[in-house]
Design a protein around this motif. Structure first.
Motif, PDB file in Angstrom:
ATOM      1  N   ALA A  73       1.354 -14.175   4.837  1.00  0.00           N
ATOM      2  CA  ALA A  73       2.193 -14.336   3.532  1.00  0.00           C
ATOM      3  C   ALA A  73       2.426 -13.063   2.558  1.00  0.00           C
ATOM      4  N   ASN A  74       1.883 -12.008   2.704  1.00  0.00           N
ATOM      5  CA  ASN A  74       1.830 -10.913   1.562  1.00  0.00           C
ATOM      6  C   ASN A  74       1.941  -9.481   2.454  1.00  0.00           C
ATOM      7  N   PRO A  75       3.200  -9.097   2.733  1.00  0.00           N
ATOM      8  CA  PRO A  75       3.250  -7.783   3.232  1.00  0.00           C
ATOM      9  C   PRO A  75       2.674  -6.534   2.697  1.00  0.00           C
ATOM     10  N   ASP A  76       2.402  -6.806   1.395  1.00  0.00           N
ATOM     11  CA  ASP A  76       1.666  -5.607   0.617  1.00  0.00           C
ATOM     12  C   ASP A  76       0.163  -5.707   1.057  1.00  0.00           C
ATOM     13  N   PHE A  77      -0.372  -6.590   1.533  1.00  0.00           N
ATOM     14  CA  PHE A  77      -1.769  -6.721   1.932  1.00  0.00           C
ATOM     15  C   PHE A  77      -1.776  -5.860   3.360  1.00  0.00           C
ATOM     16  N   LEU A  78      -0.785  -6.251   3.998  1.00  0.00           N
ATOM     17  CA  LEU A  78      -0.734  -5.520   5.444  1.00  0.00           C
ATOM     18  C   LEU A  78      -0.773  -4.087   5.247  1.00  0.00           C
ATOM     19  N   GLU A  79      -0.100  -3.594   4.142  1.00  0.00           N
ATOM     20  CA  GLU A  79      -0.143  -2.102   4.024  1.00  0.00           C
ATOM     21  C   GLU A  79      -1.707  -1.666   3.490  1.00  0.00           C
ATOM     22  N   GLN A  80      -2.243  -2.499   2.619  1.00  0.00           N
ATOM     23  CA  GLN A  80      -3.454  -2.192   2.018  1.00  0.00           C
ATOM     24  C   GLN A  80      -4.422  -2.442   3.133  1.00  0.00           C
ATOM     25  N   LEU A  81      -4.119  -3.007   4.138  1.00  0.00           N
ATOM     26  CA  LEU A  81      -5.523  -3.376   5.267  1.00  0.00           C
ATOM     27  C   LEU A  81      -5.082  -2.339   6.152  1.00  0.00           C
ATOM     28  N   ALA A  82      -3.880  -1.790   6.405  1.00  0.00           N
ATOM     29  CA  ALA A  82      -3.700  -0.499   7.170  1.00  0.00           C
ATOM     30  C   ALA A  82      -4.321   0.675   6.613  1.00  0.00           C
ATOM     31  N   ARG A  83      -4.067   0.809   5.303  1.00  0.00           N
ATOM     32  CA  ARG A  83      -4.583   2.137   4.851  1.00  0.00           C
ATOM     33  C   ARG A  83      -6.216   1.909   4.807  1.00  0.00           C
ATOM     34  N   GLU A  84      -6.778   0.830   4.295  1.00  0.00           N
ATOM     35  CA  GLU A  84      -8.240   0.772   4.171  1.00  0.00           C
ATOM     36  C   GLU A  84      -9.091   0.832   5.189  1.00  0.00           C
ATOM     37  N   LYS A  85      -8.501  -0.084   6.028  1.00  0.00           N
ATOM     38  CA  LYS A  85      -9.320  -0.305   7.350  1.00  0.00           C
ATOM     39  C   LYS A  85      -9.082   0.767   8.561  1.00  0.00           C
ATOM     40  N   TYR A  86      -7.984   1.000   8.880  1.00  0.00           N
ATOM     41  CA  TYR A  86      -7.393   1.788   9.866  1.00  0.00           C
ATOM     42  C   TYR A  86      -7.123   3.087   9.657  1.00  0.00           C
ATOM     43  N   TYR A  87      -7.232   3.516   8.286  1.00  0.00           N
ATOM     44  CA  TYR A  87      -6.938   5.114   7.647  1.00  0.00           C
ATOM     45  C   TYR A  87      -5.683   5.379   8.109  1.00  0.00           C
ATOM     46  N   MET A  88      -4.575   4.596   7.918  1.00  0.00           N
ATOM     47  CA  MET A  88      -3.168   4.986   7.984  1.00  0.00           C
ATOM     48  C   MET A  88      -2.689   5.309   6.915  1.00  0.00           C
ATOM     49  N   LYS A  89      -1.457   6.361   7.000  1.00  0.00           N
ATOM     50  CA  LYS A  89      -0.879   7.007   5.839  1.00  0.00           C
ATOM     51  C   LYS A  89       0.647   6.942   5.883  1.00  0.00           C
ATOM     52  N   ARG A  90       1.253   7.213   4.933  1.00  0.00           N
ATOM     53  CA  ARG A  90       2.579   7.391   4.929  1.00  0.00           C
ATOM     54  C   ARG A  90       3.061   8.754   5.388  1.00  0.00           C
ATOM     55  N   GLU A  91       4.316   8.961   5.539  1.00  0.00           N
ATOM     56  CA  GLU A  91       4.997  10.474   5.914  1.00  0.00           C
ATOM     57  C   GLU A  91       4.610  11.252   4.768  1.00  0.00           C
ATOM     58  N   LYS A  92       4.361  12.666   4.999  1.00  0.00           N
ATOM     59  CA  LYS A  92       4.165  13.483   3.854  1.00  0.00           C
ATOM     60  C   LYS A  92       2.995  13.121   2.848  1.00  0.00           C
ATOM     61  N   GLU A  93       1.919  12.533   3.321  1.00  0.00           N
ATOM     62  CA  GLU A  93       0.868  12.027   2.598  1.00  0.00           C
ATOM     63  C   GLU A  93      -0.492  12.464   3.214  1.00  0.00           C
ATOM     64  N   ASP A  94      -1.328  13.059   2.611  1.00  0.00           N
ATOM     65  CA  ASP A  94      -2.716  13.713   3.100  1.00  0.00           C
ATOM     66  C   ASP A  94      -3.754  12.388   2.574  1.00  0.00           C
ATOM     67  N   LEU A  95      -4.545  12.447   3.734  1.00  0.00           N
ATOM     68  CA  LEU A  95      -5.731  11.436   3.699  1.00  0.00           C
ATOM     69  C   LEU A  95      -6.954  12.058   3.952  1.00  0.00           C
ATOM     70  N   TYR A  96      -7.601  11.864   2.880  1.00  0.00           N
ATOM     71  CA  TYR A  96      -9.128  12.489   3.176  1.00  0.00           C
ATOM     72  C   TYR A  96     -10.130  11.212   3.124  1.00  0.00           C
ATOM     73  N   VAL A  97     -10.907  11.215   4.128  1.00  0.00           N
ATOM     74  CA  VAL A  97     -11.883  10.317   4.311  1.00  0.00           C
ATOM     75  C   VAL A  97     -13.288  10.764   3.639  1.00  0.00           C
TER      76      VAL A  97
END
Length: 101
Positions: A73-97
């Motif tokens: 139902a919610n595509p924004d939740f897909l992005e949130q889940l990908a970022r929080e659970k699978y540590y995915m990132k957008r292009e030109k974005e740094d991710l620190y765990v």
């Protein structure tokens, strides 16, 4: 006082065939049988653990079903889940765990 008369009824009970049979049977069932009391106790503990595991798994299944409905139902939740659970990132974005220590 005659002690033979007072000891006689208990001696009769101890030497009774049925009493000896029942005593032997209970000792056999508690300690020597393959389904003795120790085996039964370990099976009971295992059964209780499996019951608690089943409850945990049903809660996990409900949680996953809820996430699945929300993903559809919610595509924004897909992005949130990908970022929080699978540590995915957008292009030109740094991710620190940061792992709490």
């Amino acid at each position: 006082m005659n002690y033979k008369n007072t000891m006689r009824p208990t001696k009769k009970v101890w030497l009774n065939f049925y009493f000896i049979s029942i005593l032997f049977f209970t000792i056999w069932m508690f300690f020597f049988d393959y389904q003795n009391i120790f085996v039964q106790y370990s099976l009971y503990k295992r059964w209780k653990k499996l019951q608690t595991d089943a409850i945990d798994y049903t809660f996990q299944i409900q949680k996953i079903k809820k996430e699945k409905k929300e993903l559809a139902a919610n595509p924004d939740f897909l992005e949130q889940l990908a970022r929080e659970k699978y540590y995915m990132k957008r292009e030109k974005e740094d991710l620190y765990v940061i792992i709490p220590g």
